[in-house]
Design an enzyme around this catalytic site. Structure first.
Site, PDB file in Angstrom:
ATOM      1  N   ARG A  16       0.846  -1.191   0.000  1.00  9.83           N
ATOM      2  CA  ARG A  16       0.000   0.000   0.000  1.00  9.83           C
ATOM      3  C   ARG A  16       0.876   1.235   0.000  1.00  9.83           C
ATOM      4  O   ARG A  16       1.941   1.265   0.611  1.00  9.83           O
ATOM      5  CB  ARG A  16      -0.930   0.028   1.227  1.00  9.83           C
ATOM      6  CG  ARG A  16      -2.055  -0.992   1.179  1.00  9.83           C
ATOM      7  CD  ARG A  16      -3.079  -0.648   0.102  1.00  9.83           C
ATOM      8  NE  ARG A  16      -4.197  -1.571   0.063  1.00  9.83           N
ATOM      9  CZ  ARG A  16      -4.271  -2.655  -0.704  1.00  9.83           C
ATOM     10  NH1 ARG A  16      -3.230  -2.965  -1.485  1.00  9.83           N
ATOM     11  NH2 ARG A  16      -5.327  -3.434  -0.687  1.00  9.83           N
ATOM     12  N   GLU A  65      -4.733   7.257  -5.278  1.00 11.67           N
ATOM     13  CA  GLU A  65      -4.963   6.496  -6.504  1.00 11.67           C
ATOM     14  C   GLU A  65      -6.393   6.704  -6.991  1.00 11.67           C
ATOM     15  O   GLU A  65      -7.325   6.522  -6.197  1.00 11.67           O
ATOM     16  CB  GLU A  65      -4.694   5.007  -6.259  1.00 11.67           C
ATOM     17  CG  GLU A  65      -3.260   4.717  -5.871  1.00 11.67           C
ATOM     18  CD  GLU A  65      -3.036   3.268  -5.467  1.00 11.67           C
ATOM     19  OE1 GLU A  65      -1.870   2.860  -5.373  1.00 11.67           O
ATOM     20  OE2 GLU A  65      -4.037   2.544  -5.227  1.00 11.67           O
ATOM     21  N   HIS A  67      -0.664   0.118  -9.896  1.00 10.07           N
ATOM     22  CA  HIS A  67      -1.435  -0.731  -8.986  1.00 10.07           C
ATOM     23  C   HIS A  67      -2.058  -1.916  -9.740  1.00 10.07           C
ATOM     24  O   HIS A  67      -3.237  -2.232  -9.556  1.00 10.07           O
ATOM     25  CB  HIS A  67      -2.523   0.065  -8.273  1.00 10.07           C
ATOM     26  CG  HIS A  67      -2.986  -0.599  -7.005  1.00 10.07           C
ATOM     27  ND1 HIS A  67      -3.402   0.106  -5.896  1.00 10.07           N
ATOM     28  CD2 HIS A  67      -3.105  -1.910  -6.661  1.00 10.07           C
ATOM     29  CE1 HIS A  67      -3.755  -0.728  -4.935  1.00 10.07           C
ATOM     30  NE2 HIS A  67      -3.581  -1.971  -5.377  1.00 10.07           N
TER      31      HIS A  67
END
Length: 322
Positions: free
Chosen positions: A237, A266, A287
């Site tokens: 993360r 994000e 991601h």
């Protein structure tokens, strides 16, 4: 007999037209599938629903208080921070998640970043495209130093399913593996406090959840403890790493390189610290370490299994409020 209503709020977070959605749509509900759902659309779409599936759409207390029919929330992910678990518990709404679906692909991506950085893959690809090899007076280019990972020390923060998967691959590469003490946890045999582990590793890889104990776990102080040629890999993360401190360390050359798949915000904005063009030896991926087709199908199948287990009176993968 009318079937109970079920809503999947954001199928596009998993499906790009390449998954078998029948794994959930064959469960005994009247299904409504939406590729995406904006915040202002959520209430209308889930009104009178008995089951809601959501990956990232927020299901907070004000919303849950308006859904008297809702009995089950299936989060199509591992993290459940988009659901108010306390409010769900108070209203008798079961919440489930799915774990372990992305182990193979995240471990693969972790080593993709490690290998790209140690072999200087992106620099050599760019050199070929510029014509450097074609203009060379030798048969090869050696402009960027290449390192082997065999014999190097890999430090792992977070030794759950993902951390163990990465460790198995590291051993196949003949690397030494060191494990960090769980942040905020009790001391465990065979694990080192972070400040003792950091100076010993050639590569540090993060696989822990984002919690109050791991927020900015790797900041300027921790980066200063690492070797100047060490690599940092983050597929966990974004908030676990202080992005500004990492950018500064890379610019100053006090860290050898970094590969990150996650950012604190994000989707990111152009002004985020790790998206600036002047940072050397940095690879940022969007991601998508988890996003192989196989992993996405396993995740969808896991949601279906949770639904069927709930209907059978089980409590598999139930997430409780803290």
């Amino acid at each position: 007999m009318t079937q109970a209503k079920a809503v999947f709020l954001d199928t596009a977070t998993l499906d790009m037209g390449d998954l078998d959605l029948s794994t959930i749509t064959t469960t005994p509900f009247d299904w409504r599938l939406h590729p995406t759902t904006a915040a202002e659309q959520t209430l209308e779409r889930v009104r009178d629903a008995t089951l809601v599936v959501s990956n990232k759409v927020v299901l907070d207390r004000p919303l849950l208080e308006q859904l008297p029919e809702l009995k089950l929330i299936c989060v199509s992910a591992t993290g459940t921070n988009n659901v108010d678990l306390q409010a769900a518990a108070e209203r008798g709404i079961a919440v489930t998640n799915v774990t372990g679906y992305g182990t193979a692909t995240v471990a693969q991506h972790t080593f993709c970043l490690i290998l790209a950085l140690t072999t200087r893959l992106l620099e050599y690809q760019a050199a070929v495209r510029r014509g450097d090899w074609q203009r060379s007076d030798m048969f090869c280019l050696m402009d960027y130093p290449i390192r082997e990972i065999a014999g190097k020390t890999l430090g792992i923060v977070g030794y759950g399913t993902l951390g163990k998967g990465v460790a198995r691959i590291a051993e196949a590469f003949d690397m030494q593996v060191l494990l960090a003490q769980r942040p905020g946890g009790k001391p465990q045999a065979g694990r080192l406090p972070l400040n003792e582990l950091l100076p010993q590793v050639d590569i540090l890889t993060l696989h822990c959840p984002l919690t109050p104990e791991t927020q900015n776990l790797i900041g300027a102080t921790e980066l200063a403890l690492m070797r100047p040629d060490a690599l940092l890999i983050n597929t966990a993360r974004g908030g676990i790493v202080d992005e500004r401190a990492l950018a500064n360390a890379l610019r100053k050359g006090t860290l050898g390189g970094a590969g990150v798949d996650v950012l604190t915000r994000e989707p990111p904005t152009d002004d985020q610290p790790l998206l600036q063009a002047d940072i050397p030896n940095l690879i940022v991926t969007p991601h998508n370490a988890w996003a192989s087709r196989e992993a996405r199908q396993r995740l969808l199948d896991g949601v279906a299994e949770n639904i069927r287990d709930y209907l059978a009176g089980g409590s598999a993968n139930r997430v409780e409020s803290r």
